[in-house]
Design an enzyme around this catalytic site. Structure first.
Site, PDB file in Angstrom:
ATOM      1  N   SER A  73       0.824  -1.216   0.000  1.00 22.39           N
ATOM      2  CA  SER A  73       0.000   0.000   0.000  1.00 22.39           C
ATOM      3  C   SER A  73       0.853   1.258   0.000  1.00 22.39           C
ATOM      4  O   SER A  73       1.923   1.294   0.582  1.00 22.39           O
ATOM      5  CB  SER A  73      -0.909   0.037   1.229  1.00 22.39           C
ATOM      6  OG  SER A  73      -1.606   1.274   1.226  1.00 22.39           O
ATOM      7  N   LYS A 112      -4.560  -6.468   3.498  1.00 27.34           N
ATOM      8  CA  LYS A 112      -4.511  -5.359   2.526  1.00 27.34           C
ATOM      9  C   LYS A 112      -5.928  -5.001   2.069  1.00 27.34           C
ATOM     10  O   LYS A 112      -6.261  -3.828   1.895  1.00 27.34           O
ATOM     11  CB  LYS A 112      -3.631  -5.747   1.328  1.00 27.34           C
ATOM     12  CG  LYS A 112      -3.677  -4.741   0.172  1.00 27.34           C
ATOM     13  CD  LYS A 112      -2.930  -3.472   0.513  1.00 27.34           C
ATOM     14  CE  LYS A 112      -3.244  -2.248  -0.304  1.00 27.34           C
ATOM     15  NZ  LYS A 112      -3.303  -2.284  -1.718  1.00 27.34           N
ATOM     16  N   HIS A 158      -7.516  -3.092   4.789  1.00 26.67           N
ATOM     17  CA  HIS A 158      -6.887  -1.759   4.748  1.00 26.67           C
ATOM     18  C   HIS A 158      -7.624  -0.888   3.717  1.00 26.67           C
ATOM     19  O   HIS A 158      -7.988   0.256   3.983  1.00 26.67           O
ATOM     20  CB  HIS A 158      -5.406  -1.887   4.387  1.00 26.67           C
ATOM     21  CG  HIS A 158      -4.773  -0.606   3.928  1.00 26.67           C
ATOM     22  ND1 HIS A 158      -4.990  -0.073   2.668  1.00 26.67           N
ATOM     23  CD2 HIS A 158      -3.966   0.275   4.559  1.00 26.67           C
ATOM     24  CE1 HIS A 158      -4.344   1.065   2.550  1.00 26.67           C
ATOM     25  NE2 HIS A 158      -3.709   1.303   3.686  1.00 26.67           N
ATOM     26  N   ASN A 159      -7.841  -1.457   2.536  1.00 30.91           N
ATOM     27  CA  ASN A 159      -8.508  -0.676   1.481  1.00 30.91           C
ATOM     28  C   ASN A 159      -9.955  -0.374   1.851  1.00 30.91           C
ATOM     29  O   ASN A 159     -10.461   0.700   1.536  1.00 30.91           O
ATOM     30  CB  ASN A 159      -8.454  -1.425   0.146  1.00 30.91           C
ATOM     31  CG  ASN A 159      -7.076  -1.364  -0.481  1.00 30.91           C
ATOM     32  OD1 ASN A 159      -6.078  -1.179   0.219  1.00 30.91           O
ATOM     33  ND2 ASN A 159      -7.001  -1.518  -1.775  1.00 30.91           N
ATOM     34  N   GLU A 173      -9.848   2.411   4.125  1.00 29.53           N
ATOM     35  CA  GLU A 173      -9.515   3.586   3.291  1.00 29.53           C
ATOM     36  C   GLU A 173     -10.786   4.143   2.619  1.00 29.53           C
ATOM     37  O   GLU A 173     -11.016   5.350   2.619  1.00 29.53           O
ATOM     38  CB  GLU A 173      -8.486   3.131   2.251  1.00 29.53           C
ATOM     39  CG  GLU A 173      -8.100   4.126   1.195  1.00 29.53           C
ATOM     40  CD  GLU A 173      -7.200   3.442   0.137  1.00 29.53           C
ATOM     41  OE1 GLU A 173      -6.214   2.771   0.502  1.00 29.53           O
ATOM     42  OE2 GLU A 173      -7.500   3.568  -1.063  1.00 29.53           O
TER      43      GLU A 173
HETATM   44  P1  NDP Z   1      -0.437  -1.147 -14.564  1.00 28.82           P
HETATM   45  O1  NDP Z   1      -1.650  -1.179 -15.391  1.00 28.82           O
HETATM   46  O2  NDP Z   1       0.378   0.091 -14.504  1.00 28.82           O
HETATM   47  O3  NDP Z   1       0.551  -2.321 -15.053  1.00 28.82           O
HETATM   48  C1  NDP Z   1       0.060  -3.601 -15.292  1.00 28.82           C
HETATM   49  C2  NDP Z   1       1.212  -4.554 -15.573  1.00 28.82           C
HETATM   50  O4  NDP Z   1       0.659  -5.857 -15.709  1.00 28.82           O
HETATM   51  C3  NDP Z   1       1.967  -4.257 -16.855  1.00 28.82           C
HETATM   52  O5  NDP Z   1       3.328  -4.499 -16.633  1.00 28.82           O
HETATM   53  C4  NDP Z   1       1.379  -5.286 -17.823  1.00 28.82           C
HETATM   54  O6  NDP Z   1       2.266  -5.662 -18.857  1.00 28.82           O
HETATM   55  C5  NDP Z   1       1.175  -6.451 -16.900  1.00 28.82           C
HETATM   56  N1  NDP Z   1       0.217  -7.422 -17.392  1.00 28.82           N
HETATM   57  C6  NDP Z   1      -1.110  -7.257 -17.556  1.00 28.82           C
HETATM   58  N2  NDP Z   1      -1.660  -8.400 -18.027  1.00 28.82           N
HETATM   59  C7  NDP Z   1      -0.667  -9.301 -18.128  1.00 28.82           C
HETATM   60  C8  NDP Z   1      -0.604 -10.652 -18.535  1.00 28.82           C
HETATM   61  N3  NDP Z   1      -1.707 -11.323 -18.902  1.00 28.82           N
HETATM   62  N4  NDP Z   1       0.591 -11.277 -18.524  1.00 28.82           N
HETATM   63  C9  NDP Z   1       1.709 -10.626 -18.134  1.00 28.82           C
HETATM   64  N5  NDP Z   1       1.713  -9.342 -17.749  1.00 28.82           N
HETATM   65  C10 NDP Z   1       0.537  -8.687 -17.731  1.00 28.82           C
HETATM   66  O7  NDP Z   1      -0.888  -1.652 -13.112  1.00 28.82           O
HETATM   67  P2  NDP Z   1      -0.382  -1.171 -11.668  1.00 28.82           P
HETATM   68  O8  NDP Z   1       1.097  -1.212 -11.608  1.00 28.82           O
HETATM   69  O9  NDP Z   1      -1.096   0.071 -11.252  1.00 28.82           O
HETATM   70  O10 NDP Z   1      -0.999  -2.335 -10.736  1.00 28.82           O
HETATM   71  C11 NDP Z   1      -0.372  -3.610 -10.594  1.00 28.82           C
HETATM   72  C12 NDP Z   1      -1.003  -4.283  -9.369  1.00 28.82           C
HETATM   73  O11 NDP Z   1      -0.738  -3.478  -8.221  1.00 28.82           O
HETATM   74  C13 NDP Z   1      -2.520  -4.419  -9.439  1.00 28.82           C
HETATM   75  O12 NDP Z   1      -2.899  -5.602  -8.801  1.00 28.82           O
HETATM   76  C14 NDP Z   1      -3.005  -3.231  -8.648  1.00 28.82           C
HETATM   77  O13 NDP Z   1      -4.296  -3.413  -8.121  1.00 28.82           O
HETATM   78  C15 NDP Z   1      -1.955  -3.181  -7.553  1.00 28.82           C
HETATM   79  N6  NDP Z   1      -1.809  -1.904  -6.864  1.00 28.82           N
HETATM   80  C16 NDP Z   1      -1.843  -0.719  -7.567  1.00 28.82           C
HETATM   81  C17 NDP Z   1      -1.718   0.477  -6.888  1.00 28.82           C
HETATM   82  C18 NDP Z   1      -1.706   1.772  -7.621  1.00 28.82           C
HETATM   83  O14 NDP Z   1      -1.757   2.817  -6.934  1.00 28.82           O
HETATM   84  N7  NDP Z   1      -1.628   1.786  -8.943  1.00 28.82           N
HETATM   85  C19 NDP Z   1      -1.544   0.511  -5.407  1.00 28.82           C
HETATM   86  C20 NDP Z   1      -1.443  -0.782  -4.794  1.00 28.82           C
HETATM   87  C21 NDP Z   1      -1.588  -1.934  -5.508  1.00 28.82           C
HETATM   88  P3  NDP Z   1       2.198  -4.972 -20.335  1.00 28.82           P
HETATM   89  O15 NDP Z   1       3.116  -3.784 -20.255  1.00 28.82           O
HETATM   90  O16 NDP Z   1       2.682  -6.023 -21.234  1.00 28.82           O
HETATM   91  O17 NDP Z   1       0.761  -4.595 -20.578  1.00 28.82           O
END
Ligand code: NDP
Length: 470
Positions: A130, A184, A187-188, A191
């Site tokens: 988080s 987590k 937590h959300n 939130e």
């Molecule tokens: P993004 O959309 O920025 O990134 C997603 C990533 O997942 C990319 O690297 C993408 O690769 C990859 N991906 C998606 N589908 C596949 C697949 N089928 N196979 C392999 N790779 C895949 O997401 P976030 O970084 O924001 O979120 C990631 C996780 O973190 C989620 O579970 C989210 O809920 C959690 N999270 C996010 C927060 C935030 O503030 N954003 C806070 C806390 C947790 P490609 O580049 O190839 O599309």
């Protein structure tokens, strides 16, 4: 070449930030992303940390570049993408290698994955992270669930990258399988409730007291110096004070009043109901987000009924205390839910430790969490945070302002569902003689369910209605 200590799959917003954080703390990291160009772009932007990274164009390349036993963080979108990544990695791994899902997984999925992988001899952690992108880059709060004996393998990395509260890392192994992701999730949920209650106070200030955003921004900034001090109050002040560069209007007036949600609030509720715990403040917040997207219906409703204008919004000091009281009650509901889940899944959750690792790094970080941690360590009377001496003292005088606030909202027709839910919970938990006597009477009347009596022991008593039913 030195093999990397840890691997990371998924260089999106969170994965890229987390990888930079790990490298910055001195650990060599191997990174891989489904879309290869993203890996190249990431490495190019990694600046002076570039030597600590190994970029892999394939999952096999990633696995080959890791020291054994391997540890790989998966930071991709929750759901099917996590399964897809696991499926690709597993045939490449050796027994006892460790996969860590650091996304916002549904903890039921985490439990399933842990069991499936354990059967194949692969270790698995569900790790809640988080703090958003900023937290992931510079210090998130980290909630780990999985086989305890495996934690030592990555503990130094996890603790190095976590936020620190007075030098103590805001990271902990909390229990087996889904424990980390469940904490987590809650937590959300908390939130959601916290944000909703703040938004309700904004509604009272705007629609009841006619306050302009910048003035409200100043007020929240002032509150951020008192007992409400928290990240959410701080950013509320910043959002309300911001000006839209395009129109020159207050930013908040330009933002459409429809809130998004990704599921963690809803998951919290589903589990709360399954466990017989009604997290009503969180329910109010989840529902409010749903209603917020019904813009056309709300606009129609506004034309059909005159808004009442009988209530007058309490003074800002009342509102500040009301918000604090409601927040304590909402956190109490969250802790009760954690307790119920811990018993149901036999997780042995340490509630005080959880409050401690929420003190910094995460979205709900606040001054209050240190007091909550201390109160939990001292033991909660009847398991209720609101009965802990430090909080009972605040509520003894703080509930009256909450009552005035909720009453004013009701009389003015300004929605305050989460504040109202907090007050209703408090009133129910502080009423020795409730009204379930009548419920039991009704149940016995129509279903012969039987009841217990106040004046003698035993169960299965019935009322005299059998005769009167005719
Ligand atoms: P993004 O959309 O920025 O990134 C997603 C990533 O997942 C990319 O690297 C993408 O690769 C990859 N991906 C998606 N589908 C596949 C697949 N089928 N196979 C392999 N790779 C895949 O997401 P976030 O970084 O924001 O979120 C990631 C996780 O973190 C989620 O579970 C989210 O809920 C959690 N999270 C996010 C927060 C935030 O503030 N954003 C806070 C806390 C947790 P490609 O580049 O190839 O599309």
């Amino acid at each position: 070449m030195e093999r990397a200590r840890i691997g990371l799959v998924g260089l999106g917003t969170m994965g890229a930030a987390l990888a930079m954080n790990i490298a910055e703390k001195g650990f060599p990291v191997a990174v891989h992303n489904r879309t290869t160009s993203v890996t190249g772009d990431f490495l190019e932007a990694s600046g002076k940390l570039r030597p600590r990274f190994t970029g892999a164009v394939s999952a096999a390349g990633l696995v080959a570049s890791l020291a054994t036993p391997r540890a790989i963080i998966i930071m991709v979108q929750a759901g099917a993408p996590v399964d897809a990544v696991i499926e690709e990695l597993v045939p490449l791994l050796d027994q006892d290698d460790l996969l860590i899902d650091a996304g916002n997984a549904d903890f039921h999925d985490t439990r399933r994955r842990e069991a499936e992988l354990a059967a194949k001899g692969i270790r698995f952690f569900g790790m809640g992270v988080s703090g958003g992108e900023e937290g992931a880059r510079h210090g998130p709060s980290i909630m780990v669930g999985g086989p305890a004996e495996t934690y030592a393998r990555v503990q130094d990395i996890i603790e190095a990258i976590a936020a620190k509260y007075e030098a103590a890392p805001c990271a902990a192994h909390l229990g087996p399988n889904g424990a980390g992701h469940f904490v987590k999730t809650v937590h959300n949920g908390i939130e959601y409730g916290d944000m909703q209650m703040i938004a309700e106070v904004w509604g009272l200030l705007r629609d009841g007291a006619g306050m302009r955003p910048a003035e409200a921004g100043d007020l929240f900034a002032k509150w951020d110096e008192g007992p409400l001090k928290s990240y959410l109050i701080e950013i509320t002040s910043k959002v309300l004070s911001a000006t839209d560069p395009e129109t020159g209007r207050p930013m908040v007036e330009v933002i459409r009043d429809s809130a998004g949600q990704k599921g963690t609030g809803r998951w919290t509720l589903i589990e709360a109901l399954r466990l017989g715990e009604s997290a009503t403040t969180i329910e109010a917040a989840v529902a409010a987000r749903s209603f917020s997207s019904m813009r056309a219906a709300r606009a129609k409703g506004a034309t059909l009924f005159d808004a009442p204008s009988e209530g007058s919004v309490p003074g800002v000091s009342d509102l500040e205390t009301a918000l604090l009281a409601a927040k304590i009650i909402a956190y109490g509901q969250g802790l009760s839910l954690l307790t119920a889940a811990s018993e149901d899944f036999n997780w042995g959750l340490d509630l005080a430790r959880i409050a401690e690792i929420w003190r910094a790094g995460c979205i709900i970080r606040s001054a209050l969490l240190d007091d909550i941690a201390k109160a939990v360590r001292a033991g909660l009377p009847e398991g209720q945070l609101i009965f802990a001496p430090a909080f009972a003292e605040i509520l003894a005088s703080g509930v009256a302002p909450l009552r005035r606030t909720v009453a004013a909202a009701a009389m003015s027709g300004i929605p305050a569902p989460a504040l109202s839910a907090a007050l209703a919970y408090f009133d129910q938990m502080t009423r020795a003689r409730g009204t379930a006597d009548l419920i039991q009477g009704q149940r016995d009347f129509f279903g012969a369910h039987g009841f217990e009596r106040m004046d003698k022991p035993g169960t299965g008593f019935h009322g005299p209605w059998a005769m009167s039913k005719g």
